[in-house]
Design a protein around this motif. Sequence first.
Motif, PDB file in Angstrom:
ATOM      1  N   ARG A  36       0.867  -1.188   0.000  1.00  0.00           N
ATOM      2  CA  ARG A  36       0.000   0.000   0.000  1.00  0.00           C
ATOM      3  C   ARG A  36       0.902   1.235   0.000  1.00  0.00           C
ATOM      4  O   ARG A  36       1.638   1.487   0.954  1.00  0.00           O
ATOM      5  CB  ARG A  36      -0.911  -0.006   1.229  1.00  0.00           C
ATOM      6  CG  ARG A  36      -1.991   1.063   1.201  1.00  0.00           C
ATOM      7  CD  ARG A  36      -2.858   0.961   2.444  1.00  0.00           C
ATOM      8  NE  ARG A  36      -3.576  -0.303   2.494  1.00  0.00           N
ATOM      9  CZ  ARG A  36      -4.792  -0.483   2.024  1.00  0.00           C
ATOM     10  NH1 ARG A  36      -5.434   0.530   1.473  1.00  0.00           N
ATOM     11  NH2 ARG A  36      -5.376  -1.657   2.101  1.00  0.00           N
ATOM     12  N   VAL A  37       0.834   2.003  -1.100  1.00  0.00           N
ATOM     13  CA  VAL A  37       1.772   3.101  -1.318  1.00  0.00           C
ATOM     14  C   VAL A  37       1.020   4.388  -1.630  1.00  0.00           C
ATOM     15  O   VAL A  37       0.051   4.384  -2.393  1.00  0.00           O
ATOM     16  CB  VAL A  37       2.728   2.796  -2.493  1.00  0.00           C
ATOM     17  CG1 VAL A  37       3.804   3.871  -2.617  1.00  0.00           C
ATOM     18  CG2 VAL A  37       3.367   1.425  -2.338  1.00  0.00           C
ATOM     19  N   LEU A  38       1.496   5.485  -1.055  1.00  0.00           N
ATOM     20  CA  LEU A  38       0.973   6.817  -1.359  1.00  0.00           C
ATOM     21  C   LEU A  38       2.085   7.651  -1.978  1.00  0.00           C
ATOM     22  O   LEU A  38       3.193   7.725  -1.441  1.00  0.00           O
ATOM     23  CB  LEU A  38       0.475   7.509  -0.092  1.00  0.00           C
ATOM     24  CG  LEU A  38       0.078   8.988  -0.236  1.00  0.00           C
ATOM     25  CD1 LEU A  38      -1.147   9.136  -1.143  1.00  0.00           C
ATOM     26  CD2 LEU A  38      -0.186   9.625   1.135  1.00  0.00           C
ATOM     27  N   VAL A  39       1.797   8.291  -3.116  1.00  0.00           N
ATOM     28  CA  VAL A  39       2.719   9.224  -3.747  1.00  0.00           C
ATOM     29  C   VAL A  39       2.144  10.628  -3.602  1.00  0.00           C
ATOM     30  O   VAL A  39       0.982  10.872  -3.956  1.00  0.00           O
ATOM     31  CB  VAL A  39       2.923   8.914  -5.240  1.00  0.00           C
ATOM     32  CG1 VAL A  39       3.893   9.918  -5.868  1.00  0.00           C
ATOM     33  CG2 VAL A  39       3.421   7.490  -5.435  1.00  0.00           C
ATOM     34  N   LEU A  40       2.950  11.552  -3.096  1.00  0.00           N
ATOM     35  CA  LEU A  40       2.552  12.952  -2.959  1.00  0.00           C
ATOM     36  C   LEU A  40       3.475  13.804  -3.827  1.00  0.00           C
ATOM     37  O   LEU A  40       4.700  13.739  -3.689  1.00  0.00           O
ATOM     38  CB  LEU A  40       2.670  13.413  -1.503  1.00  0.00           C
ATOM     39  CG  LEU A  40       1.794  12.683  -0.482  1.00  0.00           C
ATOM     40  CD1 LEU A  40       2.206  13.065   0.939  1.00  0.00           C
ATOM     41  CD2 LEU A  40       0.323  13.002  -0.714  1.00  0.00           C
ATOM     42  N   ASP A  41       2.907  14.591  -4.733  1.00  0.00           N
ATOM     43  CA  ASP A  41       3.718  15.481  -5.555  1.00  0.00           C
ATOM     44  C   ASP A  41       3.095  16.867  -5.558  1.00  0.00           C
ATOM     45  O   ASP A  41       1.866  17.006  -5.679  1.00  0.00           O
ATOM     46  CB  ASP A  41       3.848  14.969  -6.986  1.00  0.00           C
ATOM     47  CG  ASP A  41       4.990  15.649  -7.719  1.00  0.00           C
ATOM     48  OD1 ASP A  41       6.037  14.996  -7.892  1.00  0.00           O
ATOM     49  OD2 ASP A  41       4.866  16.836  -8.093  1.00  0.00           O
ATOM     50  N   ARG A  42       3.923  17.883  -5.425  1.00  0.00           N
ATOM     51  CA  ARG A  42       3.424  19.254  -5.315  1.00  0.00           C
ATOM     52  C   ARG A  42       2.940  19.812  -6.649  1.00  0.00           C
ATOM     53  O   ARG A  42       2.273  20.838  -6.688  1.00  0.00           O
ATOM     54  CB  ARG A  42       4.518  20.156  -4.762  1.00  0.00           C
ATOM     55  CG  ARG A  42       5.711  20.336  -5.666  1.00  0.00           C
ATOM     56  CD  ARG A  42       6.792  21.177  -5.017  1.00  0.00           C
ATOM     57  NE  ARG A  42       7.951  21.317  -5.897  1.00  0.00           N
ATOM     58  CZ  ARG A  42       9.060  21.966  -5.563  1.00  0.00           C
ATOM     59  NH1 ARG A  42       9.145  22.512  -4.358  1.00  0.00           N
ATOM     60  NH2 ARG A  42      10.066  22.064  -6.402  1.00  0.00           N
ATOM     61  N   GLU A  43       3.272  19.139  -7.760  1.00  0.00           N
ATOM     62  CA  GLU A  43       2.857  19.621  -9.075  1.00  0.00           C
ATOM     63  C   GLU A  43       1.791  18.719  -9.665  1.00  0.00           C
ATOM     64  O   GLU A  43       1.458  17.676  -9.117  1.00  0.00           O
ATOM     65  CB  GLU A  43       4.067  19.699 -10.002  1.00  0.00           C
ATOM     66  CG  GLU A  43       5.130  20.673  -9.526  1.00  0.00           C
ATOM     67  CD  GLU A  43       6.214  20.869 -10.548  1.00  0.00           C
ATOM     68  OE1 GLU A  43       5.892  21.284 -11.682  1.00  0.00           O
ATOM     69  OE2 GLU A  43       7.385  20.588 -10.234  1.00  0.00           O
ATOM     70  N   ARG A  44       1.266  19.162 -10.820  1.00  0.00           N
ATOM     71  CA  ARG A  44       0.312  18.343 -11.564  1.00  0.00           C
ATOM     72  C   ARG A  44       0.972  17.922 -12.869  1.00  0.00           C
ATOM     73  O   ARG A  44       1.528  18.744 -13.590  1.00  0.00           O
ATOM     74  CB  ARG A  44      -0.985  19.128 -11.842  1.00  0.00           C
ATOM     75  CG  ARG A  44      -1.983  18.354 -12.713  1.00  0.00           C
ATOM     76  CD  ARG A  44      -3.395  18.830 -12.498  1.00  0.00           C
ATOM     77  NE  ARG A  44      -3.892  18.460 -11.179  1.00  0.00           N
ATOM     78  CZ  ARG A  44      -4.353  17.257 -10.847  1.00  0.00           C
ATOM     79  NH1 ARG A  44      -4.359  16.285 -11.743  1.00  0.00           N
ATOM     80  NH2 ARG A  44      -4.784  17.022  -9.637  1.00  0.00           N
ATOM     81  N   PHE A  45       0.895  16.642 -13.131  1.00  0.00           N
ATOM     82  CA  PHE A  45       1.533  16.085 -14.324  1.00  0.00           C
ATOM     83  C   PHE A  45       0.552  16.123 -15.499  1.00  0.00           C
ATOM     84  O   PHE A  45      -0.661  15.987 -15.289  1.00  0.00           O
ATOM     85  CB  PHE A  45       1.950  14.641 -14.040  1.00  0.00           C
ATOM     86  CG  PHE A  45       3.164  14.528 -13.154  1.00  0.00           C
ATOM     87  CD1 PHE A  45       4.297  13.876 -13.597  1.00  0.00           C
ATOM     88  CD2 PHE A  45       3.175  15.083 -11.882  1.00  0.00           C
ATOM     89  CE1 PHE A  45       5.418  13.756 -12.790  1.00  0.00           C
ATOM     90  CE2 PHE A  45       4.283  14.969 -11.061  1.00  0.00           C
ATOM     91  CZ  PHE A  45       5.408  14.304 -11.518  1.00  0.00           C
ATOM     92  N   PRO A  46       1.080  16.262 -16.723  1.00  0.00           N
ATOM     93  CA  PRO A  46       2.485  16.413 -17.097  1.00  0.00           C
ATOM     94  C   PRO A  46       3.023  17.797 -16.742  1.00  0.00           C
ATOM     95  O   PRO A  46       2.284  18.784 -16.806  1.00  0.00           O
ATOM     96  CB  PRO A  46       2.476  16.196 -18.617  1.00  0.00           C
ATOM     97  CG  PRO A  46       1.094  16.552 -19.046  1.00  0.00           C
ATOM     98  CD  PRO A  46       0.183  16.204 -17.903  1.00  0.00           C
ATOM     99  N   ARG A  47       4.298  17.842 -16.355  1.00  0.00           N
ATOM    100  CA  ARG A  47       4.950  19.096 -16.025  1.00  0.00           C
ATOM    101  C   ARG A  47       6.339  19.126 -16.640  1.00  0.00           C
ATOM    102  O   ARG A  47       6.944  18.101 -16.885  1.00  0.00           O
ATOM    103  CB  ARG A  47       5.012  19.309 -14.512  1.00  0.00           C
ATOM    104  CG  ARG A  47       5.565  18.097 -13.735  1.00  0.00           C
ATOM    105  CD  ARG A  47       7.067  18.214 -13.584  1.00  0.00           C
ATOM    106  NE  ARG A  47       7.630  17.168 -12.731  1.00  0.00           N
ATOM    107  CZ  ARG A  47       8.318  16.146 -13.188  1.00  0.00           C
ATOM    108  NH1 ARG A  47       8.448  15.966 -14.494  1.00  0.00           N
ATOM    109  NH2 ARG A  47       8.865  15.261 -12.372  1.00  0.00           N
ATOM    110  N   TYR A  48       6.836  20.315 -16.926  1.00  0.00           N
ATOM    111  CA  TYR A  48       8.117  20.450 -17.618  1.00  0.00           C
ATOM    112  C   TYR A  48       9.262  19.941 -16.757  1.00  0.00           C
ATOM    113  O   TYR A  48       9.270  20.129 -15.532  1.00  0.00           O
ATOM    114  CB  TYR A  48       8.383  21.912 -17.990  1.00  0.00           C
ATOM    115  CG  TYR A  48       9.752  22.101 -18.604  1.00  0.00           C
ATOM    116  CD1 TYR A  48       9.961  21.810 -19.952  1.00  0.00           C
ATOM    117  CD2 TYR A  48      10.830  22.514 -17.835  1.00  0.00           C
ATOM    118  CE1 TYR A  48      11.216  21.940 -20.515  1.00  0.00           C
ATOM    119  CE2 TYR A  48      12.094  22.649 -18.393  1.00  0.00           C
ATOM    120  CZ  TYR A  48      12.282  22.367 -19.730  1.00  0.00           C
ATOM    121  OH  TYR A  48      13.530  22.493 -20.279  1.00  0.00           O
TER     122      TYR A  48
END
Length: 425
Positions: A36-48
């Motif tokens: 069970r894995v959670l990924v947190l990213d501050r941006e929204r993909f796709p991103r440069y």
Amino acid sequence: MSISLFGVPTEFDVIVIGGGPAGATTAGLLAKAGRRVLVLDRERFPRYHIGESLIPAVMRPMEELGLTERLDARGFERKYGGTLVWGNNQIPWNFSFIKGGPYAYAYHTRRADFDALILDRARELGAYVLEDATVKEPISEDGRVVGVTFTVRGAEQQVRQARAHLVVDASGQARVLSRRFTEATWHEELRNVAVWSYFDNCERLPGDEWTNILIEGIDDGWFWAIPIDKDRQSVGYVTRSELAGDNNGSLPELFHEKWQQTTKLRQLMRNARQSGGFRSARDWSYTNRDFYGKGWVLVGDTAAFVDPLFSTGVALATLAGSVLSKIIDEILRRPEIETEALARYGAAYRAFFDEIRIFVERFYDRSRYKEFYFSLAQELVDPEHRDEPSAAFVRLISGLSGNHPLFTIRLDDLGVKNKLPAGAS
């Protein structure tokens, strides 16, 4: 188990900070293993993101993720080698990946699409992915990281929590956890600055060099030219920070001044039209003192990053993510081995990174001939001289350095001394 507003659980086996190639690979393979894995990213993909040219080592984790056919389907151009204008006599010379190992090619990519492809695959494999999510603080109990707090764009006033057995920092050069728990050592020999942009209507290298990346050295630095689309190229200039000055506004002028000193690149760009603005980056080569601690571990650019001369960033990040996923999976089965297992990971990862870093530092000496660079690579990856020096060179810059300890980390001997034989009391 409690459920948050977004339908995402608040308790996990692993939390991954960052959804780039390192984080998405780690998360995807852990999810594939049933974690069970959670990924947190501050941006929204796709991103440069910069770093469009890959090396063959990236194919190993892409196979594990089941993405190799999709890379072709996305229209990414296959990269079979490179062309260099480098060394004492400045005569162009080539290398072909087919000479260096099991993977004859890699890809030139649009990184926004490539990174989104891996992150979407992590979702498919069962990872929870939350974008627009900024990690604020680690949650610590008794000196151990047991989770993180984070906010979501548009609802920053509400601080949320997620908890896990391990937290993986894959936040790239943001270094969300590593800035708190360890220190980075900057490599003085590689304190560089890069300035780059994009150009349409570029010509290509001839014949078998058609898909090669071009690396052309000049007196004070070097240029890259990466064919991304039919007639579009990413072109960048790298030089020492002290030679570039402190004013980023002058970097485009520096780019145009130095471009005039090239030979092969200037020919490819004689009819080119600039199709984007300039971007820049500074002082990026570093290694963290510690790669892990109680409840946390680093992977990808968060752990270490080396000068982009041979495009090693993505391959090193995804390879390390693949290895780390297997180690974490075993730690979750046998928590008592955590410290020793992460110690082996950290040591092997550092050694693999240092091998590439040392080579790049010494490769910057352009007073030599190509045979010197071949022999240098052989010293590092083939000290027994089993293959030709040129093959060792290709293997090293392919990211496939033989049976490196990073790929052969054993954990089956850990914890054995604590186990009692059957029937013992």
